[in-house]
Design an enzyme around this catalytic site. Structure first.
Site, short mmCIF file in Angstrom:
data_model
loop_
_atom_site.label_atom_id
_atom_site.label_comp_id
_atom_site.label_asym_id
_atom_site.label_seq_id
_atom_site.Cartn_x
_atom_site.Cartn_y
_atom_site.Cartn_z
N ASP A 92 33.34 21.23 68.92
CA ASP A 92 32.09 21.84 69.41
C ASP A 92 30.89 21.11 68.82
OD1 ASP A 92 30.84 24.71 70.47
OD2 ASP A 92 29.73 23.84 68.80
N TYR A 96 22.38 18.47 67.58
CA TYR A 96 23.03 18.13 66.30
C TYR A 96 22.88 16.64 66.00
CZ TYR A 96 25.63 22.58 66.95
OH TYR A 96 26.00 23.89 67.17
N LYS A 109 26.03 21.15 74.14
CA LYS A 109 25.01 22.15 74.52
C LYS A 109 23.70 21.48 74.90
CE LYS A 109 27.10 24.92 70.87
NZ LYS A 109 27.39 23.95 69.81
N HIS A 153 21.93 26.22 74.98
CA HIS A 153 22.00 26.44 73.53
C HIS A 153 21.34 27.76 73.10
CE1 HIS A 153 22.57 23.92 69.66
NE2 HIS A 153 22.74 25.19 69.40
N LEU A 180 32.20 31.68 59.25
CA LEU A 180 32.50 32.00 57.86
C LEU A 180 31.28 32.64 57.19
CD1 LEU A 180 34.36 28.68 56.93
CD2 LEU A 180 35.35 30.84 57.69
N ASN A 220 41.57 25.37 57.36
CA ASN A 220 41.01 26.27 58.37
C ASN A 220 41.87 26.34 59.63
OD1 ASN A 220 38.96 26.63 56.56
ND2 ASN A 220 37.44 25.40 57.66
P1 A2P Z 1 31.66 21.89 54.08
O1 A2P Z 1 31.34 21.26 55.42
O2 A2P Z 1 30.95 21.21 52.96
O3 A2P Z 1 33.15 22.04 53.87
P2 A2P Z 1 30.21 28.23 58.98
O4 A2P Z 1 31.27 27.57 59.81
O5 A2P Z 1 30.32 29.71 58.89
O6 A2P Z 1 28.82 27.78 59.33
O7 A2P Z 1 30.43 27.83 57.46
C1 A2P Z 1 30.59 26.57 57.12
C2 A2P Z 1 30.33 26.40 55.64
O8 A2P Z 1 31.45 26.75 54.86
C3 A2P Z 1 30.03 24.98 55.40
O9 A2P Z 1 29.05 24.91 54.42
C4 A2P Z 1 31.35 24.39 54.94
O10 A2P Z 1 31.05 23.37 54.03
C5 A2P Z 1 32.01 25.58 54.24
N1 A2P Z 1 33.47 25.67 54.46
C6 A2P Z 1 34.17 25.42 55.59
N2 A2P Z 1 35.47 25.66 55.43
C7 A2P Z 1 35.62 26.08 54.14
C8 A2P Z 1 36.74 26.48 53.38
N3 A2P Z 1 37.96 26.50 53.88
N4 A2P Z 1 36.51 26.85 52.08
C9 A2P Z 1 35.28 26.85 51.57
N5 A2P Z 1 34.17 26.49 52.25
C10 A2P Z 1 34.35 26.10 53.53
#
Ligand code: A2P
Length: 278
Positions: free
Chosen positions: A46, A51, A76, A109, A191, A243
């Site tokens: 995505d 971006y 988007k 978007h 997240l 993830n």
């Molecule tokens: P990074 O890219 O440095 O790993 P969201 O998807 O809700 O926007 O959140 C993404 C944020 O959470 C990003 O800052 C990402 O940072 C971090 N993140 C993504 N996957 C994880 C994970 N498995 N554990 C901890 N932080 C994560």
């Protein structure tokens, strides 16, 4: 473990878990993230024109050697490009940057209501869909009243509404309306972002201990149980892999009830009614 898919209202299927690349820098950073994701088994990416990383996404997809029809690509239309003619031009530029000849899902978007152009924009989206250049068309950040207005004017209903959605902001009203109209819900900042605190929330960590999973995996699973499409963002290979390692367990009713207590009703991102940035 096979990954789950959602069937959209036009019959097209989309992998339920994809990689989000918001804030991933164009060039090496986004290319490495997309490559790691494809290697881990992700088949949905995505991105968005704004971006600024469509080129890197396109390069990584090409370099993967995976057949085009096995990867689901979303991008988007940015707010400044809304309007019938501008949309068609912006879409062509996205295709060029991505080095693709079609997009799987093209989204408006933001509604950007002050500009009052999303219905005109949607007519261009319908043309793009009818021309076979986007397999699905949808919207992002549409609140119920934007969606109702769009549905009043649309010939083709949106297949997806991608919205800020996470346990602190579960968007019950928008999800209900989307369900009623068979519009799939896709969660951005699933997240809760990097500053929201969900990843360090003790209740989520405790549920993680119960299942032998991390907080991020618990939250991603919460989206899956809710039937949402989910696009966690990471630029770190081990997190990208983690993830995607969410298909071998489920949350039970007690877990879901615990997570429901985290609803604060507060967004971490912008409010679509006041967001018209161009
Ligand atoms: P990074 O890219 O440095 O790993 P969201 O998807 O809700 O926007 O959140 C993404 C944020 O959470 C990003 O800052 C990402 O940072 C971090 N993140 C993504 N996957 C994880 C994970 N498995 N554990 C901890 N932080 C994560």
């Amino acid at each position: 473990m096979t990954q789950p898919h959602i069937t959209l209202n036009n019959g097209i299927t989309i992998p339920q878990v994809g990689l989000g690349v918001w804030q991933a820098k164009d060039g090496k950073e986004v290319e490495a993230a997309v490559s790691a994701a494809l290697k881990a088994g992700y088949r949905m990416i995505d991105t968005a024109a704004v971006y600024g990383n469509e080129k890197g996404v396109g390069r990584a997809i090409k370099a993967s050697g995976i057949p085009r029809d096995e990867i689901f690509v979303t991008t988007k239309l940015w707010n400044a490009d809304q309007g019938y003619d501008k949309t068609l031009q912006a879409f062509a530029k996205s295709l060029e940057r991505l080095q693709l000849d079609y997009i799987d899902l093209y989204l408006i978007h933001w509604p950007a209501p002050a500009a009052n152009k999303y219905n005109d924009t949607w007519r261009a989206f319908e043309k793009i869909f009818n021309d076979g250049l986007a397999r699905s068309i949808g919207v992002s950040n549409f609140k119920p009243h934007h969606l109702e207005d769009l549905l009043d004017h649309a010939v083709i209903p949106p297949a997806v509404n991608q919205i800020e959605l996470h346990p602190q902001f579960p968007q019950h009203g928008t999800r209900l309306l989307c369900n009623q109209h068979d519009i799939a819900v896709e969660s951005w900042s699933p997240l809760g972002g990097s500053t929201g605190g969900l990843l360090t929330n003790q209740k989520i960590i405790d549920i993680g201990h119960k299942h032998g999973k991390s907080a991020a995996q618990i939250i991603i699973r919460w989206h899956i149980e809710n039937g949402s499409i989910v696009i966690p963002k990471s630029v770190h290979a081990e997190r990208i892999e983690q993830n995607f390692d969410v298909f071998d367990f489920t949350l039970d009713a007690d877990d879901m009830a615990q997570i429901a207590t985290l609803d604060t009703g507060e967004r971490i991102g912008a409010d679509p009614d006041s967001t018209n940035f161009t």
